[in-house]
Design a protein around this motif. Structure first.
Motif, mmCIF file in Angstrom:
data_model
loop_
_atom_site.group_PDB
_atom_site.id
_atom_site.type_symbol
_atom_site.label_atom_id
_atom_site.label_comp_id
_atom_site.label_asym_id
_atom_site.label_seq_id
_atom_site.Cartn_x
_atom_site.Cartn_y
_atom_site.Cartn_z
ATOM 1 N N LEU A 15 0.870 -1.184 0.000
ATOM 2 C CA LEU A 15 0.000 0.000 0.000
ATOM 3 C C LEU A 15 0.894 1.218 0.000
ATOM 4 N N VAL A 16 0.764 2.034 -1.018
ATOM 5 C CA VAL A 16 1.589 3.233 -1.131
ATOM 6 C C VAL A 16 0.757 4.417 -0.639
ATOM 7 N N VAL A 17 1.220 5.064 0.431
ATOM 8 C CA VAL A 17 0.400 6.109 1.071
ATOM 9 C C VAL A 17 1.232 7.373 1.305
ATOM 10 N N ASP A 18 0.517 8.455 1.589
ATOM 11 C CA ASP A 18 1.193 9.656 2.098
ATOM 12 C C ASP A 18 0.539 10.088 3.416
ATOM 13 N N HIS A 19 -0.783 10.122 3.433
ATOM 14 C CA HIS A 19 -1.504 10.434 4.670
ATOM 15 C C HIS A 19 -2.519 9.326 4.898
ATOM 16 N N PRO A 20 -2.097 8.199 5.539
ATOM 17 C CA PRO A 20 -3.014 7.063 5.677
ATOM 18 C C PRO A 20 -4.314 7.450 6.393
ATOM 19 N N ARG A 21 -5.434 6.984 5.808
ATOM 20 C CA ARG A 21 -6.756 7.303 6.358
ATOM 21 C C ARG A 21 -7.436 6.008 6.783
ATOM 22 N N LEU A 22 -8.693 6.140 7.206
ATOM 23 C CA LEU A 22 -9.470 4.958 7.591
ATOM 24 C C LEU A 22 -9.499 3.936 6.446
ATOM 25 N N GLU A 23 -9.661 4.417 5.216
ATOM 26 C CA GLU A 23 -9.748 3.537 4.052
ATOM 27 C C GLU A 23 -8.535 2.600 3.974
ATOM 28 N N GLU A 24 -7.342 3.161 4.177
ATOM 29 C CA GLU A 24 -6.111 2.363 4.040
ATOM 30 C C GLU A 24 -6.035 1.313 5.157
ATOM 31 N N LYS A 25 -6.502 1.688 6.347
ATOM 32 C CA LYS A 25 -6.506 0.746 7.472
ATOM 33 C C LYS A 25 -7.443 -0.430 7.150
ATOM 34 N N LEU A 26 -8.609 -0.106 6.597
ATOM 35 C CA LEU A 26 -9.576 -1.151 6.241
ATOM 36 C C LEU A 26 -9.016 -2.060 5.151
ATOM 37 N N ILE A 27 -8.360 -1.450 4.159
ATOM 38 C CA ILE A 27 -7.785 -2.255 3.062
ATOM 39 C C ILE A 27 -6.688 -3.165 3.621
ATOM 40 N N TYR A 28 -5.827 -2.595 4.462
ATOM 41 C CA TYR A 28 -4.720 -3.373 5.063
ATOM 42 C C TYR A 28 -5.288 -4.601 5.776
ATOM 43 N N ASN A 29 -6.302 -4.380 6.615
ATOM 44 C CA ASN A 29 -6.877 -5.494 7.382
ATOM 45 C C ASN A 29 -7.513 -6.533 6.471
ATOM 46 N N SER A 30 -8.206 -6.080 5.429
ATOM 47 C CA SER A 30 -8.878 -7.031 4.522
ATOM 48 C C SER A 30 -7.865 -7.851 3.730
ATOM 49 N N LEU A 31 -6.769 -7.232 3.330
ATOM 50 C CA LEU A 31 -5.730 -7.965 2.595
ATOM 51 C C LEU A 31 -5.088 -9.007 3.509
#
Ligand SMILES: Nc1ncnc2c1ncn2[C@@H]1O[C@H](COP(=O)(O)OP(=O)(O)O)[C@@H](O)[C@H]1O
Ligand SMILES: [Mg+2]
Length: 290
Positions: free
Chosen positions: A18-34
């Protein structure tokens, strides 16, 4: 979320970065689902960790989730050059990030868009304004959350906007001068993943005419008509997007207004209850299997 650099797990077969700059709720959800899918997942914050342009160790999939559009385009290009499959590709993120490029790509496939003129200077802005009757929309090529999207109500306002924009960085200086579509502050957003639409919602401006959730727009789920469904899929195809949000304006006709190459989906989950992160993780899992 753990912060991982290049010596992380997210390399090689079945890995997703996951390539991020300002991780948001969306990225946390994606991380957990992956993770739930049993994939090797890492997070790279491009504002704190450099990306080697000539690196050799790569993730199989790079999921670009930056807020900054150019950060997304550039990191995606670097990862693609090393052989990663980037979602979305650098060219998709670039096309979606610039409204002129988006409208051009949509028009090329004959997809209906609001009647629009590209004006690249003060005189052109005035002439473009003169082409329309009454209220006209002016938007800079780059931007989101409704910022600088303005209603021009007179030639004097057109000149003021052009002069103000002329003081800004070159990337913001152009103008899309566009017919105002009477929608009552509503638009439709559909999320497209791969070959299908995973759902649609309506956004309704709480004040004014712009429906952006970032401006307080209210959301509710809707069932897409076949026209909305078809246009959403065609718009995704036009920008070669794998995971995109397609925004449509509807009054007499349905028009595509925008395609987002790094979709936010917090409001979409709230409206529809659809587990977007889970759908995305399943899609990535399928891509890795194919
Ligand atoms: N031509 C238009 N006619 C009517 N409303 C529009 C038009 N263009 C934009 N809007 C409204 O303004 C909002 C923001 O414009 P948009 O082009 O999506 O820019 P942004 O990228 O900042 O979201 C849209 O969600 C829509 O509600
Ligand atoms: Mg928008």
């Amino acid at each position: 979320m753990p912060h991982l650099g290049w010596d992380c797990d997210a390399l090689g077969t079945d890995s997703v970065l996951l390539v991020v700059d300002h991780p948001r709720l969306e990225e946390k959800l994606i991380y957990n689902s992956l993770k739930e899918k049993g994939l090797k997942v890492g997070i790279l914050n491009v504002t704190t960790t450099p990306l080697p342009i000539n690196g050799v160790k790569i993730p199989e999939i790079a999921l670009i989730r930056t807020v900054g559009m150019f950060r997304g385009v550039r990191s995606s290009a670097v990862l693609e050059s090393m052989g990663s499959h980037s979602i979305n590709s650098s060219s998709t993120i670039m096309t979606c990030g610039d409204k002129v490029l988006t409208y051009s790509a949509l028009s090329k496939l004959g997809i209906p868009i609001p009647k629009s003129l590209l004006a690249l200077g003060r005189d052109a802005v005035l002439k473009a304004y003169g082409e329309f009757q009454g209220v006209v929309v002016d938007k800079p090529p780059l931007g989101s959350w409704g910022r600088m999207v303005s209603l021009i109500k007179s030639a004097e306002m057109a000149v003021q906007i052009a002069d103000a924009r002329g003081m800004m960085p070159s990337s913001l200086r152009g103008h899309v001068i566009q017919e105002y579509i009477e929608t009552g502050g509503r638009d439709i957003r559909c999320l497209v993943l791969g070959e299908r639409t995973i759902g649609c919602m309506e956004r309704m401006a709480s004040t004014g005419w712009k429906s952006n959730v970032a401006l307080g727009g209210k959301v509710r789920p809707i069932k897409a008509t076949s026209v909305v469904e078809e246009l959403s899929l065609k718009a995704a195809e036009a920008v070669k997007g794998e995971f995109v949000a397609v925004d449509l304006l509807s009054n007499e006709e349905v028009l595509v207004n925008e395609v987002n190459g790094v979709p936010e989906f917090k409001g979409f989950i709230k409206a529809t209850g659809i587990d977007v992160a889970k759908e995305l993780a399943s899609y990535i899992w399928e891509v890795l299997r194919s």
